[in-house]
Design an enzyme around this catalytic site. Structure first.
Site, mmCIF file in Angstrom:
data_model
loop_
_atom_site.group_PDB
_atom_site.id
_atom_site.type_symbol
_atom_site.label_atom_id
_atom_site.label_comp_id
_atom_site.label_asym_id
_atom_site.label_seq_id
_atom_site.Cartn_x
_atom_site.Cartn_y
_atom_site.Cartn_z
ATOM 1 N N LYS A 72 19.497 28.291 -53.461
ATOM 2 C CA LYS A 72 19.314 26.931 -53.955
ATOM 3 C C LYS A 72 18.914 26.004 -52.814
ATOM 4 O O LYS A 72 19.529 25.997 -51.753
ATOM 5 C CB LYS A 72 20.614 26.453 -54.591
ATOM 6 N N GLN A 144 26.671 11.450 -60.517
ATOM 7 C CA GLN A 144 27.773 12.385 -60.340
ATOM 8 C C GLN A 144 29.106 11.751 -60.702
ATOM 9 O O GLN A 144 30.007 12.442 -61.195
ATOM 10 C CB GLN A 144 27.805 12.913 -58.910
ATOM 11 N N ALA A 229 31.957 14.428 -49.522
ATOM 12 C CA ALA A 229 31.761 14.850 -48.128
ATOM 13 C C ALA A 229 31.255 16.288 -48.092
ATOM 14 O O ALA A 229 32.007 17.225 -48.345
ATOM 15 C CB ALA A 229 33.055 14.717 -47.345
ATOM 16 N N LYS A 234 30.045 12.799 -43.041
ATOM 17 C CA LYS A 234 30.582 12.150 -44.234
ATOM 18 C C LYS A 234 32.112 12.223 -44.242
ATOM 19 O O LYS A 234 32.705 13.186 -43.758
ATOM 20 C CB LYS A 234 30.034 12.802 -45.500
#
Length: 331
Positions: A72, A144, A229, A234
């Site tokens: 992916k 999301q 994260a 992040k």
């Protein structure tokens, strides 16, 4: 190109799979496979494009017993909202696990990643959230955020939703969308601490570089799923929160050490306990999960190649059935 390679567009994939309990079960099996061993899953290959406020991730895994594996490529460009475009895009290439031949190209534009990420959040809530959740809150206002709340509602049918975001207008819009989608009251709040204090289940869905959830906000009977994260810079959850929680679990320990919330706790020198368990070990009963309804739990989800292979294999099976049904109807 061989004729037997299937090319499926986002429209095809939307017909084949949606966010439901069946998909949650599919992604749960990916967690179980990791716990049982034998999964070949290399580290995530990431490319940070700071000047474009973007990132590219490549994930893959080969799961024992699966006929296929997926590679992916996922992109996240976080300024896209100003252009009227989704933040996430990408595609998956599916290979035979027996011959290495390409079986399919899934031009999903991030759709499958969105679904499997939301389903992973539902798996975490299913095994770690309190049995009774009346109020769930989400920190974040994007796609999301919406999908995570929809997925959580499948396994913990809460009766009230709260939303917080840095942009109050976007938070209000997200709350309105959730109210219509879930059929329950949903409210945008002006303070993230208020959201956490009023909720039994909280999901963080931001690309934040500094914590949006503080350790002192944690309270008995709370579960937090942190899924934003997934890169070394992040950090959504204050590192002290991981130490304060009764249970902190990772989707994949080797990933959260370098990409997830655990990285920040390690960097701050705060984590002195044994390595945290992976969610799959909790699912299969190797490690205890929530010990009581007053426990504080945190799940750290960075997204795994095993999840991508699981959803890609699932969607190929679903699309074949759809094609077969369509042919029968036209006969």
């Amino acid at each position: 190109m061989p004729d037997d390679i299937r090319i499926l567009t986002e429209a095809d994939l939307r017909k084949a799979v949606t966010l439901d309990l069946g998909l949650v079960d599919v992604i749960e099996r990916a967690f179980v496979a990791l716990a049982q061993g034998g999964v070949v899953m290399p580290p995530v290959l990431s490319m940070d494009l700071a000047t474009q406020n973007g990132e590219v991730d490549i994930k893959t895994a080969c799961i024992p017993g699966f006929d296929s594996f997926a590679i992916k490529i996922s992109t996240g460009f976080f300024g896209n909202a100003a252009l009227g475009l989704p933040s996430l895009s990408g595609l998956m290439v599916v290979f035979s696990a027996h011959t290495g031949q390409v079986r399919a190209v899934l031009l999903d534009n991030g759709y499958l990643t969105d679904l499997r990420t939301a389903a992973a959040g539902a798996v975490a809530a299913r095994h770690l959230a309190p049995a009774d959740v009346s109020t769930a809150g989400v920190i974040g206002t994007g796609l999301q955020a919406r999908l995570q709340m929809q997925a959580a509602h499948l396994v913990r049918p809460f009766t009230q939703a709260l939303v917080w975001g840095r942009d109050a207008d976007k938070a209000a819009l997200c709350a309105d969308d959730l109210s219509r989608t879930l059929g329950i009251p949903a409210q945008a709040v002006v303070d993230a601490e208020e959201l956490v204090m009023r909720s039994q289940l909280v999901i963080t869905t931001t690309p934040a570089r500094a914590p949006v959830l503080q350790a002192e906000w944690l309270h008995p009977g709370l579960h937090v799923t942190a899924m934003g994260a997934d890169a070394p810079d992040k950090n959504e959850i204050a590192p002290q929160a991981l130490v304060r929680a009764d249970l902190y679990a990772a989707d994949r320990l080797s990933q959260v050490e370098v990409l997830g919330e655990f990285r920040s706790a390690l960097a701050a020198g705060l984590w002195t306990k044994a390595p945290p368990p992976e969610l799959g070990t909790i699912i299969v009963g190797q490690v205890p999960g929530r010990v009581d309804q007053q426990a504080i739990t945190i799940a750290d989800l960075t997204g795994t190649g095993a999840q991508d292979t699981a959803i890609a294999s699932h969607v190929l099976g679903q699309s074949v059935r759809i094609d077969t049904t369509a042919r029968h109807l036209s006969d």
